[in-house]
Design a protein around this motif. Structure first.
Motif, PDB file in Angstrom:
ATOM      1  N   SER A 292       0.443 -11.723  -9.932  1.00  0.00           N
ATOM      2  CA  SER A 292       0.463 -10.904 -11.153  1.00  0.00           C
ATOM      3  C   SER A 292      -0.726  -9.953 -11.167  1.00  0.00           C
ATOM      4  O   SER A 292      -0.606  -8.802 -11.603  1.00  0.00           O
ATOM      5  CB  SER A 292       0.467 -11.786 -12.396  1.00  0.00           C
ATOM      6  N   LEU A 293      -1.869 -10.415 -10.663  1.00  0.00           N
ATOM      7  CA  LEU A 293      -3.039  -9.526 -10.598  1.00  0.00           C
ATOM      8  C   LEU A 293      -2.755  -8.351  -9.661  1.00  0.00           C
ATOM      9  O   LEU A 293      -3.124  -7.207  -9.946  1.00  0.00           O
ATOM     10  CB  LEU A 293      -4.275 -10.287 -10.119  1.00  0.00           C
ATOM     11  N   ALA A 294      -2.074  -8.645  -8.554  1.00  0.00           N
ATOM     12  CA  ALA A 294      -1.709  -7.559  -7.637  1.00  0.00           C
ATOM     13  C   ALA A 294      -0.790  -6.567  -8.340  1.00  0.00           C
ATOM     14  O   ALA A 294      -0.923  -5.348  -8.189  1.00  0.00           O
ATOM     15  CB  ALA A 294      -1.021  -8.131  -6.396  1.00  0.00           C
ATOM     16  N   GLY A 295       0.130  -7.100  -9.142  1.00  0.00           N
ATOM     17  CA  GLY A 295       1.040  -6.239  -9.884  1.00  0.00           C
ATOM     18  C   GLY A 295       0.308  -5.354 -10.872  1.00  0.00           C
ATOM     19  O   GLY A 295       0.586  -4.157 -10.988  1.00  0.00           O
ATOM     20  N   ILE A 296      -0.637  -5.968 -11.577  1.00  0.00           N
ATOM     21  CA  ILE A 296      -1.410  -5.191 -12.555  1.00  0.00           C
ATOM     22  C   ILE A 296      -2.197  -4.100 -11.838  1.00  0.00           C
ATOM     23  O   ILE A 296      -2.279  -2.963 -12.303  1.00  0.00           O
ATOM     24  CB  ILE A 296      -2.327  -6.137 -13.371  1.00  0.00           C
ATOM     25  N   THR A 297      -2.736  -4.447 -10.667  1.00  0.00           N
ATOM     26  CA  THR A 297      -3.466  -3.437  -9.884  1.00  0.00           C
ATOM     27  C   THR A 297      -2.541  -2.268  -9.548  1.00  0.00           C
ATOM     28  O   THR A 297      -2.912  -1.101  -9.707  1.00  0.00           O
ATOM     29  CB  THR A 297      -3.970  -4.056  -8.563  1.00  0.00           C
ATOM     30  N   GLN A 298      -1.323  -2.613  -9.100  1.00  0.00           N
ATOM     31  CA  GLN A 298      -0.393  -1.564  -8.712  1.00  0.00           C
ATOM     32  C   GLN A 298      -0.050  -0.661  -9.893  1.00  0.00           C
ATOM     33  O   GLN A 298      -0.067   0.560  -9.767  1.00  0.00           O
ATOM     34  CB  GLN A 298       0.881  -2.201  -8.157  1.00  0.00           C
ATOM     35  N   PHE A 299       0.214  -1.276 -11.048  1.00  0.00           N
ATOM     36  CA  PHE A 299       0.559  -0.468 -12.218  1.00  0.00           C
ATOM     37  C   PHE A 299      -0.596   0.436 -12.639  1.00  0.00           C
ATOM     38  O   PHE A 299      -0.392   1.598 -12.996  1.00  0.00           O
ATOM     39  CB  PHE A 299       0.973  -1.365 -13.384  1.00  0.00           C
ATOM     40  N   THR A 300      -1.813  -0.118 -12.562  1.00  0.00           N
ATOM     41  CA  THR A 300      -2.978   0.677 -12.939  1.00  0.00           C
ATOM     42  C   THR A 300      -3.103   1.889 -12.015  1.00  0.00           C
ATOM     43  O   THR A 300      -3.308   3.015 -12.472  1.00  0.00           O
ATOM     44  CB  THR A 300      -4.263  -0.176 -12.851  1.00  0.00           C
ATOM     45  N   ILE A 301      -2.935   1.634 -10.720  1.00  0.00           N
ATOM     46  CA  ILE A 301      -3.024   2.746  -9.763  1.00  0.00           C
ATOM     47  C   ILE A 301      -1.931   3.772 -10.043  1.00  0.00           C
ATOM     48  O   ILE A 301      -2.175   4.982 -10.014  1.00  0.00           O
ATOM     49  CB  ILE A 301      -2.921   2.223  -8.310  1.00  0.00           C
ATOM     50  N   TRP A 302      -0.737   3.287 -10.363  1.00  0.00           N
ATOM     51  CA  TRP A 302       0.370   4.200 -10.644  1.00  0.00           C
ATOM     52  C   TRP A 302       0.059   5.101 -11.825  1.00  0.00           C
ATOM     53  O   TRP A 302       0.279   6.304 -11.780  1.00  0.00           O
ATOM     54  CB  TRP A 302       1.652   3.413 -10.913  1.00  0.00           C
ATOM     55  N   VAL A 303      -0.439   4.475 -12.887  1.00  0.00           N
ATOM     56  CA  VAL A 303      -0.728   5.263 -14.098  1.00  0.00           C
ATOM     57  C   VAL A 303      -1.767   6.336 -13.786  1.00  0.00           C
ATOM     58  O   VAL A 303      -1.599   7.509 -14.125  1.00  0.00           O
ATOM     59  CB  VAL A 303      -1.217   4.332 -15.232  1.00  0.00           C
ATOM     60  N   LEU A 304      -2.839   5.914 -13.074  1.00  0.00           N
ATOM     61  CA  LEU A 304      -3.890   6.877 -12.732  1.00  0.00           C
ATOM     62  C   LEU A 304      -3.349   7.972 -11.821  1.00  0.00           C
ATOM     63  O   LEU A 304      -3.533   9.165 -12.073  1.00  0.00           O
ATOM     64  CB  LEU A 304      -5.054   6.158 -12.036  1.00  0.00           C
ATOM     65  N   LEU A 305      -2.650   7.553 -10.767  1.00  0.00           N
ATOM     66  CA  LEU A 305      -2.136   8.519  -9.796  1.00  0.00           C
ATOM     67  C   LEU A 305      -1.141   9.471 -10.437  1.00  0.00           C
ATOM     68  O   LEU A 305      -1.173  10.677 -10.195  1.00  0.00           O
ATOM     69  CB  LEU A 305      -1.440   7.783  -8.653  1.00  0.00           C
ATOM     70  N   ALA A 306      -0.252   8.901 -11.262  1.00  0.00           N
ATOM     71  CA  ALA A 306       0.768   9.732 -11.902  1.00  0.00           C
ATOM     72  C   ALA A 306       0.098  10.824 -12.718  1.00  0.00           C
ATOM     73  O   ALA A 306       0.503  11.990 -12.671  1.00  0.00           O
ATOM     74  CB  ALA A 306       1.667   8.871 -12.784  1.00  0.00           C
TER      75      ALA A 306
ATOM     76  N   VAL B 114       0.843  -1.201   0.000  1.00  0.00           N
ATOM     77  CA  VAL B 114       0.000   0.000   0.000  1.00  0.00           C
ATOM     78  C   VAL B 114       0.878   1.252   0.000  1.00  0.00           C
ATOM     79  O   VAL B 114       0.668   2.183  -0.788  1.00  0.00           O
ATOM     80  CB  VAL B 114      -0.931  -0.004   1.234  1.00  0.00           C
ATOM     81  N   ILE B 115       1.901   1.228   0.861  1.00  0.00           N
ATOM     82  CA  ILE B 115       2.770   2.406   0.955  1.00  0.00           C
ATOM     83  C   ILE B 115       3.487   2.636  -0.373  1.00  0.00           C
ATOM     84  O   ILE B 115       3.497   3.743  -0.907  1.00  0.00           O
ATOM     85  CB  ILE B 115       3.790   2.231   2.107  1.00  0.00           C
ATOM     86  N   MET B 116       4.044   1.559  -0.924  1.00  0.00           N
ATOM     87  CA  MET B 116       4.776   1.687  -2.190  1.00  0.00           C
ATOM     88  C   MET B 116       3.857   2.181  -3.303  1.00  0.00           C
ATOM     89  O   MET B 116       4.238   3.013  -4.123  1.00  0.00           O
ATOM     90  CB  MET B 116       5.373   0.334  -2.596  1.00  0.00           C
ATOM     91  N   THR B 117       2.645   1.633  -3.322  1.00  0.00           N
ATOM     92  CA  THR B 117       1.728   1.993  -4.393  1.00  0.00           C
ATOM     93  C   THR B 117       1.426   3.483  -4.375  1.00  0.00           C
ATOM     94  O   THR B 117       1.376   4.129  -5.419  1.00  0.00           O
ATOM     95  CB  THR B 117       0.415   1.189  -4.259  1.00  0.00           C
ATOM     96  N   PHE B 118       1.222   4.019  -3.179  1.00  0.00           N
ATOM     97  CA  PHE B 118       0.800   5.413  -3.143  1.00  0.00           C
ATOM     98  C   PHE B 118       1.962   6.389  -2.994  1.00  0.00           C
ATOM     99  O   PHE B 118       1.836   7.561  -3.332  1.00  0.00           O
ATOM    100  CB  PHE B 118      -0.229   5.614  -2.018  1.00  0.00           C
TER     101      PHE B 118
END
Lengths: 430, 323
Positions: free
Chosen positions: A233-247, A22-26
């Protein structure tokens, strides 16, 4: 199948609920955007700085040539002596002093620049160009050549690169292809390393928790392994999606907060670019649009899945073979090596010659093909090469998953035994 | 036993036996873990699998749980060769047991129960029953890392029995349990037997076999050395020896006299009298009544008991004989 779904679900939730995740993602996008914002802010400070450059011109030819610009102001100090001029520049804290001697010849010998610190390359080039231009003009007039006529006579040539099926390319488009291919390959490598490690750690965790035997009395080890790989891998995809949106959101806000108006910046930059090279910017847009975007996405997904599964299975087997993370070192090198090789081949060989022997071979070898082929695809790869490469990747996937599953099956029930390669080979026969 | 004669006997065997493992052979590299081991576990019984560490007990249990595949041999559950779906009928508490540290107790129990084939609502209902029974209702939202080892063991036990398997397998069930929990688990095992479950457990602690098991098998160095009803094995291993406590005028004289007729040995047992304590082994065909008759005139008999070999004695005897 029901159990596979349950395992995927648990693995996904276990990853996603993890505090570090969670911390890394955000935090990562925040750090990244913060860094960009800082760089943007600093370069803004830098560019608003006004420089004054003194000019000591013994020929008295060039004073009119050095025109004040937004950031540079020229001050003609030719009336004083050289020593006085130098002293003044030093005392007043000017950026520097240009000294042009009387008997200047065509190769600009004798022209000097005095300054407290060595000036930037751009500044020097601008000064050299200004002086050289003037001298060239003088020379032309001396030789009786009309400058206007000469300018009219100049022609501009722009080679249009076209392949046999009629797609046009240009130098610019090669850069774009490199960018897209490189980004895809690099992204894949990062994903494999980060999430492969997560799979490995989660296998080790189950071993050290001693829960593994309870679980494999309910499900087949391979189901557990695949569930782990898929869930992670699903968790990874979730993280990347959040990154793209957040970025995206963060970039917009930070630009807004810092007062950089992204639209006017782009507009003014575009305008200046258009002034110099209007056809090129149009070509850039065309080139991006001309990329085979759909097939790029499809092949990205194919190689992404193929590559990720291949390496995750290996990571899972490594996790099963050891008792703790510190024991993984001896097995990590052979995993990282082909990944690094893929990246190096991609950045050195593919960019140099996308269809050369080295690039072609490495885009076929399954351990490097996901990265290298992804970098080659924007340059256009014959369909049969793609077929061979993907077929090899799929076959290798099955083979590696089979081997990994065997090691995994034995390894998860082995405690306190330090596994060597020889030991692993024996496990295949159990 | 006729197990190896195969198919013909299976229908008979499986009427009385829930689980039959036939000629199981398993090799790891050059090491033979199990060498033609066969066991048959009667329905509704408690079966103890005995053996020193490294004998092959855990390997056999893993084969029954389909975690490991045998190289040769076949396991039958209810007369049919073992099928992957049979995991729903087996509950297994492995020796190496643990739980996810950072997962909540309830969530974890639900997950493991569902892996055994229970539906979510069913699993939840049964978990609530068991949590209440073992008085741990408050733990549902706790993480395993907040619980003590004994607490985690209760959860593991619940997970093993939750799906009401026909066959319960415990590998060293009492190792690591504190005495309170061990007692609790023992009572639960007995109750599960009452309710009709068949229980197989492996251990190297003999006193638990003594207390709980109807049947036992002894595995040593990958081979089965012994199996059968615990009572029958004991009968077979008893040596017609009696332990006596005698009150005499002259101990030495009596001992000298007894030595001529019997094999005698020293022994010790708790007694409030200051007796001569002896073991007396009779010859074949002699009865305890004859011994009593003989002793009656010579001493006051305060203590007279047949020496029944403990499982521990049998274990040590068999293992050293085959060493």
């Amino acid at each position: 199948m029901r159990n596979l779904k349950l395992i995927i679900q648990r693995e996904y939730l276990a990853r996603v609920r993890n505090k570090t995740f969670v911390i890394m993602t955000f935090l990562s996008p925040l750090i990244l955007v913060g860094m960009f914002a800082l760089i943007a802010y600093l370069s803004m400070l830098n560019s608003s700085e006004q420089r004054i450059i003194g000019l000591f011109d013994e020929t008295e030819m060039f004073a009119s040539e050095f025109k004040d610009q937004e950031q540079v102001q020229y001050l003609d100090l030719s009336g004083k002596s050289l020593e006085e001029a130098k002293q003044m520049v030093n005392e007043q804290d000017y950026y520097g002093l240009i000294y042009i001697p009387e008997n200047i010849d065509r190769d600009l010998k004798g022209v000097q620049f005095f300054g407290k610190e060595s000036p930037g390359l751009g500044t020097i080039q601008a000064i050299e160009k200004t002086i050289a231009d003037r001298l060239t003009r003088e020379e032309l007039i001396e030789r009786g050549i009309d400058v206007n006529q000469l300018n009219e006579a100049k022609t501009e040539v722009r080679i249009e690169i076209q392949n046999f099926s009629g797609e046009r390319t240009s130098k610019m488009s090669n850069y774009i292809k490199m960018f897209f291919g490189g980004a895809a390959g690099y992204l894949l490598m990062m994903f494999i390393i980060i999430y492969g490690n997560m799979v490995m750690r989660s296998v080790i965790e189950e071993k050290t928790n001693r829960i593994i035997e309870i679980i494999v009395s309910s499900v087949k080890p391979i189901t557990l392994m695949m569930g782990k790989v898929l869930g992670t891998s699903l968790a990874g995809i979730t993280q990347f999606t959040i990154w793209v949106l957040l970025a995206g959101v963060l970039a917009m806000t930070s630009f807004y907060v810092l007062g950089i108006d992204i639209f006017t910046v782009q507009k003014s930059q575009l305008e200046t670019v258009e002034e110099i090279a209007q056809p090129e910017i149009a070509q850039l847009v065309m080139d991006v649009l001309n990329l085979p975007i759909l097939s790029l996405i499809i092949f990205f997904l194919i190689y992404f899945i193929g590559g990720y599964f291949l390496y995750s299975a290996i990571y899972a087997a490594i996790g099963a073979a050891v008792d703790s993370e510190t024991d993984t070192q001896q097995f990590m090198f052979p995993v990282i090596l082909p990944l690094m090789l893929g990246i190096y081949v991609g950045f050195f060989s593919v960019i140099e010659n996308p269809h050369g022997t080295v690039s072609t071979i490495f885009s076929m070898v399954p351990l490097t093909s996901p990265i290298v082929m992804l970098m080659r695809i924007p340059f256009g790869v014959p369909w049969w090469e793609l077929v061979i490469s993907i077929a090899l990747l799929i076959i290798t996937n099955f083979a590696v998953i089979w081997v990994a599953a065997k090691i995994y099956r034995v390894g998860i029930l082995m405690y306190g035994k330090k596994a060597s390669y020889k030991e692993l080979f024996k496990w295949l026969k159990y | 036993m006729g197990l190896s004669q195969g198919v013909l006997f299976i229908p008979i065997l499986y009427m009385e036996n829930l689980l039959v493992a036939e000629n199981i052979y398993k090799q790891f590299g050059n090491f033979t873990a199990l060498n033609n081991v066969s066991i048959a576990i009667p329905r509704g019984s408690i079966f103890g699998l005995l053996g020193p560490n490294g004998a092959g007990k855990t390997t056999l249990l893993r084969i029954i749980n389909q975690i490991t595949m045998p190289d040769k041999g076949q396991v039958y559950l209810d007369g049919k060769p073992l099928h992957p779906d049979d995991i729903a009928h087996i509950g297994y508490l492995p020796e190496e047991r643990g739980l996810y540290k950072s997962m909540k107790v309830g969530e974890q129990a639900l997950y493991l129960a569902r892996l055994k084939g229970l539906s979510k609502t069913e699993a939840k209902e049964r978990l609530e029953y068991w949590f209440k029974k073992l008085q741990i209702e408050g733990w549902w939202d706790k993480k395993i890392q907040e619980l003590s080892k004994g607490m985690a063991q209760k959860i593991q036990f619940i997970i093993t029995v939750l799906h009401r398997p026909k066959l319960l397998i415990f590998d060293e069930p009492f190792s690591g349990f504190d005495p309170v929990n061990a007692g609790l688990i023992k009572n639960e095992i007995l109750q599960l037997k009452e309710e009709g479950a068949t229980i197989l457990f492996s251990t190297h602690r003999m006193e638990s076999v003594e207390e709980l098991c109807d049947y036992m098998a002894l595995i040593h160095l990958s081979n089965k050395l012994l199996d059968g009803k615990v009572a029958e094995i004991k009968r077979e291993y008893k040596s017609n020896t009696y332990e006596v406590g005698l009150d005499t005028e002259n101990d030495a004289a009596l001992i000298a006299e007894l030595k001529e007729k019997f094999v005698i040995g020293n022994t010790n047992f708790k007694s409030i009298n200051d007796d001569l304590k002896l073991t007396i082994q009779l010859k074949d065909g002699e009865t305890p009544n004859q011994l009593l008759d003989y002793l009656l005139g010579k001493a006051r008999i305060n203590h007279f008991v047949e020496v029944i070999p403990s499982v521990n004695d049998i274990f040590i005897k068999t293992v050293t004989q085959n060493a």
